[in-house]
Design a protein around this motif. Structure first.
Motif, PDB file in Angstrom:
ATOM      1  N   GLU A 177       0.837  -1.213   0.000  1.00  0.00           N
ATOM      2  CA  GLU A 177       0.000   0.000   0.000  1.00  0.00           C
ATOM      3  C   GLU A 177       0.864   1.252   0.000  1.00  0.00           C
ATOM      4  OE1 GLU A 177      -2.609   2.055  -0.410  1.00  0.00           O
ATOM      5  OE2 GLU A 177      -3.922   1.005   1.020  1.00  0.00           O
ATOM      6  N   ALA A 178       0.738   2.091  -1.040  1.00  0.00           N
ATOM      7  CA  ALA A 178       1.458   3.374  -1.058  1.00  0.00           C
ATOM      8  C   ALA A 178       0.640   4.469  -0.371  1.00  0.00           C
ATOM      9  CB  ALA A 178       1.755   3.780  -2.488  1.00  0.00           C
ATOM     10  N   GLY A 179      -0.635   4.159  -0.051  1.00  0.00           N
ATOM     11  CA  GLY A 179      -1.527   5.149   0.569  1.00  0.00           C
ATOM     12  C   GLY A 179      -2.488   5.696  -0.455  1.00  0.00           C
ATOM     13  N   SER A 180      -3.741   5.843  -0.034  1.00  0.00           N
ATOM     14  CA  SER A 180      -4.753   6.363  -0.942  1.00  0.00           C
ATOM     15  C   SER A 180      -4.377   7.779  -1.382  1.00  0.00           C
ATOM     16  CB  SER A 180      -6.104   6.370  -0.224  1.00  0.00           C
ATOM     17  OG  SER A 180      -7.091   6.824  -1.084  1.00  0.00           O
ATOM     18  N   GLY A 181      -4.388   8.012  -2.688  1.00  0.00           N
ATOM     19  CA  GLY A 181      -4.062   9.332  -3.224  1.00  0.00           C
ATOM     20  C   GLY A 181      -2.569   9.603  -3.308  1.00  0.00           C
ATOM     21  N   ALA A 182      -1.736   8.596  -3.127  1.00  0.00           N
ATOM     22  CA  ALA A 182      -0.270   8.804  -3.217  1.00  0.00           C
ATOM     23  C   ALA A 182       0.087   9.370  -4.595  1.00  0.00           C
ATOM     24  CB  ALA A 182       0.465   7.481  -2.993  1.00  0.00           C
ATOM     25  N   PRO A 183       1.082  10.265  -4.660  1.00  0.00           N
ATOM     26  CA  PRO A 183       1.449  10.861  -5.962  1.00  0.00           C
ATOM     27  C   PRO A 183       1.912   9.811  -6.972  1.00  0.00           C
ATOM     28  CG  PRO A 183       2.679  11.894  -4.152  1.00  0.00           C
ATOM     29  CD  PRO A 183       1.828  10.832  -3.536  1.00  0.00           C
ATOM     30  N   GLU A 184       2.575   8.757  -6.503  1.00  0.00           N
ATOM     31  CA  GLU A 184       3.025   7.661  -7.384  1.00  0.00           C
ATOM     32  C   GLU A 184       2.676   6.340  -6.708  1.00  0.00           C
ATOM     33  OE1 GLU A 184       4.510   7.836 -10.321  1.00  0.00           O
ATOM     34  OE2 GLU A 184       4.560  10.033 -10.303  1.00  0.00           O
ATOM     35  N   PRO A 185       2.347   5.313  -7.505  1.00  0.00           N
ATOM     36  CA  PRO A 185       2.104   3.996  -6.909  1.00  0.00           C
ATOM     37  C   PRO A 185       3.392   3.379  -6.359  1.00  0.00           C
ATOM     38  CG  PRO A 185       1.384   4.067  -9.232  1.00  0.00           C
ATOM     39  CD  PRO A 185       2.158   5.316  -8.964  1.00  0.00           C
ATOM     40  N   VAL A 186       3.266   2.217  -5.738  1.00  0.00           N
ATOM     41  CA  VAL A 186       4.433   1.433  -5.315  1.00  0.00           C
ATOM     42  C   VAL A 186       5.325   1.228  -6.548  1.00  0.00           C
ATOM     43  CG1 VAL A 186       5.139  -0.854  -4.475  1.00  0.00           C
ATOM     44  CG2 VAL A 186       3.091   0.238  -3.524  1.00  0.00           C
ATOM     45  N   PRO A 187       6.664   1.387  -6.433  1.00  0.00           N
ATOM     46  CA  PRO A 187       7.524   1.228  -7.618  1.00  0.00           C
ATOM     47  C   PRO A 187       7.436  -0.195  -8.193  1.00  0.00           C
ATOM     48  CG  PRO A 187       8.756   2.195  -5.781  1.00  0.00           C
ATOM     49  CD  PRO A 187       7.431   1.771  -5.226  1.00  0.00           C
ATOM     50  N   PRO A 188       7.339  -0.327  -9.524  1.00  0.00           N
ATOM     51  CA  PRO A 188       7.284  -1.659 -10.139  1.00  0.00           C
ATOM     52  C   PRO A 188       8.457  -2.552  -9.719  1.00  0.00           C
ATOM     53  CG  PRO A 188       6.730   0.016 -11.755  1.00  0.00           C
ATOM     54  CD  PRO A 188       7.134   0.742 -10.512  1.00  0.00           C
ATOM     55  N   GLU A 189       9.626  -1.959  -9.550  1.00  0.00           N
ATOM     56  CA  GLU A 189      10.791  -2.766  -9.149  1.00  0.00           C
ATOM     57  C   GLU A 189      10.554  -3.418  -7.775  1.00  0.00           C
ATOM     58  OE1 GLU A 189      13.273  -4.077 -10.394  1.00  0.00           O
ATOM     59  OE2 GLU A 189      14.677  -4.451  -8.744  1.00  0.00           O
ATOM     60  N   MET A 190       9.903  -2.697  -6.887  1.00  0.00           N
ATOM     61  CA  MET A 190       9.597  -3.272  -5.568  1.00  0.00           C
ATOM     62  C   MET A 190       8.590  -4.411  -5.715  1.00  0.00           C
ATOM     63  SD  MET A 190       8.185  -1.368  -2.153  1.00  0.00           S
ATOM     64  CE  MET A 190       9.729  -0.716  -1.536  1.00  0.00           C
ATOM     65  N   VAL A 191       7.605  -4.219  -6.593  1.00  0.00           N
ATOM     66  CA  VAL A 191       6.602  -5.267  -6.839  1.00  0.00           C
ATOM     67  C   VAL A 191       7.306  -6.525  -7.363  1.00  0.00           C
ATOM     68  CG1 VAL A 191       4.615  -5.882  -8.294  1.00  0.00           C
ATOM     69  CG2 VAL A 191       4.720  -3.635  -7.186  1.00  0.00           C
ATOM     70  N   ARG A 192       8.267  -6.329  -8.264  1.00  0.00           N
ATOM     71  CA  ARG A 192       8.985  -7.464  -8.860  1.00  0.00           C
ATOM     72  C   ARG A 192       9.745  -8.255  -7.787  1.00  0.00           C
ATOM     73  NH1 ARG A 192      13.447  -8.954 -10.522  1.00  0.00           N
ATOM     74  NH2 ARG A 192      14.565  -7.087  -9.883  1.00  0.00           N
ATOM     75  N   VAL A 193      10.451  -7.525  -6.928  1.00  0.00           N
ATOM     76  CA  VAL A 193      11.262  -8.201  -5.904  1.00  0.00           C
ATOM     77  C   VAL A 193      10.360  -8.919  -4.890  1.00  0.00           C
ATOM     78  CG1 VAL A 193      12.938  -7.812  -4.050  1.00  0.00           C
ATOM     79  CG2 VAL A 193      13.189  -6.604  -6.228  1.00  0.00           C
ATOM     80  N   VAL A 194       9.262  -8.272  -4.510  1.00  0.00           N
ATOM     81  CA  VAL A 194       8.340  -8.904  -3.544  1.00  0.00           C
ATOM     82  C   VAL A 194       7.717 -10.150  -4.164  1.00  0.00           C
ATOM     83  CG1 VAL A 194       6.140  -8.614  -2.305  1.00  0.00           C
ATOM     84  CG2 VAL A 194       7.859  -6.793  -2.251  1.00  0.00           C
ATOM     85  N   LYS A 195       7.247 -10.020  -5.396  1.00  0.00           N
ATOM     86  CA  LYS A 195       6.573 -11.147  -6.057  1.00  0.00           C
ATOM     87  C   LYS A 195       7.502 -12.349  -6.181  1.00  0.00           C
ATOM     88  CE  LYS A 195       3.467 -13.337  -8.411  1.00  0.00           C
ATOM     89  NZ  LYS A 195       2.219 -13.793  -7.777  1.00  0.00           N
ATOM     90  N   SER A 196       8.775 -12.084  -6.428  1.00  0.00           N
ATOM     91  CA  SER A 196       9.697 -13.208  -6.615  1.00  0.00           C
ATOM     92  C   SER A 196       9.998 -13.900  -5.285  1.00  0.00           C
ATOM     93  CB  SER A 196      10.984 -12.743  -7.302  1.00  0.00           C
ATOM     94  OG  SER A 196      11.695 -11.915  -6.410  1.00  0.00           O
ATOM     95  N   ALA A 197       9.646 -13.249  -4.165  1.00  0.00           N
ATOM     96  CA  ALA A 197       9.942 -13.864  -2.865  1.00  0.00           C
ATOM     97  C   ALA A 197       8.782 -14.696  -2.325  1.00  0.00           C
ATOM     98  CB  ALA A 197      10.294 -12.767  -1.855  1.00  0.00           C
ATOM     99  N   ILE A 198       7.559 -14.437  -2.790  1.00  0.00           N
ATOM    100  CA  ILE A 198       6.381 -15.050  -2.141  1.00  0.00           C
ATOM    101  C   ILE A 198       5.649 -16.018  -3.072  1.00  0.00           C
ATOM    102  CG2 ILE A 198       6.011 -13.105  -0.578  1.00  0.00           C
ATOM    103  CD1 ILE A 198       3.784 -12.119  -2.485  1.00  0.00           C
TER     104      ILE A 198
END
Ligand SMILES: CC(C)=CCC/C(C)=C/CC/C(C)=C/CC/C(C)=C/COP(=O)(O)OP(=O)(O)O
Ligand SMILES: O=P(O)(O)OC[C@@H](O)CO
Ligand SMILES: [Mg+2]
Length: 253
Positions: A177-198
């Protein structure tokens, strides 16, 4: 003992076999039952997969019940509660994200609200879906309210460590969660690293406004995209429809 998986969670897994999913968040603090009903109809029409109901502030009691009832009366989409505390529970919903804010500094958001809400969930016969909730910078209102220590945007490994810990604690969904109304979403690179771990589905929300952002996050590994403000801030139902369709094009292969 076998783990009992409820209807809504099974629905999520079955739909994920086919495609990535889009959930729309309705905040009863900003949306009347009448508006919620229109949004729910539209969501069903354009192929949104589920509706979440909640907010960090003011999403409780009658206000919450009336919005959930309005949604249930106007669509057949599953309604999943997204509670800010034990106050955010309505007997009219189908399920509840039984979430723990893993990177909160305050035990209330890790296990306290959950203990206070557990018997209400049981009494109402709601389906609890255990979920790890992890706040990434900037975190916005929910970061402040939830007393989070938001994970720096350039530290994907910290996010992955929390996500894997959530999975090992038995949580069956991970929500970045980056927070409702965040200026930018969670960085795609972070999504990639998290997804590869779980090994459990990954939900990403906060600051996602258009189909391109959604597409980048899905490409990086997001299984479920959550949007709230994009629809809440539309000036008309027609504008909301256009935005939902664009988001859909980004999310669905
Ligand atoms: C499982 C139970 C009973 C409770 C969990 C309680 C927890 C852990 C809450 C996490 C912290 C929190 C305040 C979450 C709110 C989540 C939410 C609904 C966010 C979306 O709301 P926003 O749109 O950011 O809120 P505002 O519109 O009020 O800013
Ligand atoms: O309102 P937005 O920015 O779409 O965020 C939705 C959701 O992730 C908030 O919990
Ligand atoms: Mg809101």
């Amino acid at each position: 003992m076998f783990v009992k998986i409820g209807r809504v969670e099974r629905y999520i897994h079955e739909k994920l076999e086919e495609n990535k999913l889009h959930f729309v968040l309705i905040d009863p603090d900003d949306t009347s039952p009448d508006e919620a009903s229109k949004i729910a109809k539209l969501c069903e029409e354009v192929g949104v997969d589920a509706i979440m109901v909640g907010g960090s502030t003011g999403a409780e009691g009658n206000i919450l019940d009336e919005v959930v009832r309005a949604i249930k009366e106007s669509s057949s989409l599953p309604v999943i509660l997204f509670p800010g505390s034990h106050g955010g529970i309505s007997k009219y919903a189908d399920a509840i994200f039984f979430m723990s804010l893993l990177n909160s500094r305050n035990p209330f958001f890790i296990t306290g609200a959950q203990a206070l809400g557990a018997f209400t969930v049981k009494k109402f016969g709601l389906e609890p879906i255990p979920m790890a909730y992890i706040i990434i910078e900037p975190g916005e209102t929910v970061g402040w309210v939830g007393d989070a220590k938001p994970i720096p945007r350039h530290k994907p490994k910290i996010a992955a460590a929390y996500a894997l810990a959530g999975q090992y604690l038995g949580m069956r969904l991970i929500y970045l969660e980056a927070g409702s109304g965040a200026p930018e979403p969670v960085p795609p690179e972070m999504v990639r690293v998290v997804k590869s771990a779980i090994d459990v589905p990954l939900i990403v929300g906060g600051g996602i406004r258009n189909g391109n952002q959604a597409r980048e996050l899905v490409k990086a590994g997001a299984d479920i995209i959550v949007t709230g403000t994009a629809i809440e801030s539309a000036k008309s139902i027609e504008e909301a429809k256009v935005r939902l369709k664009h988001l859909r094009e980004g999310i669905k292969a």
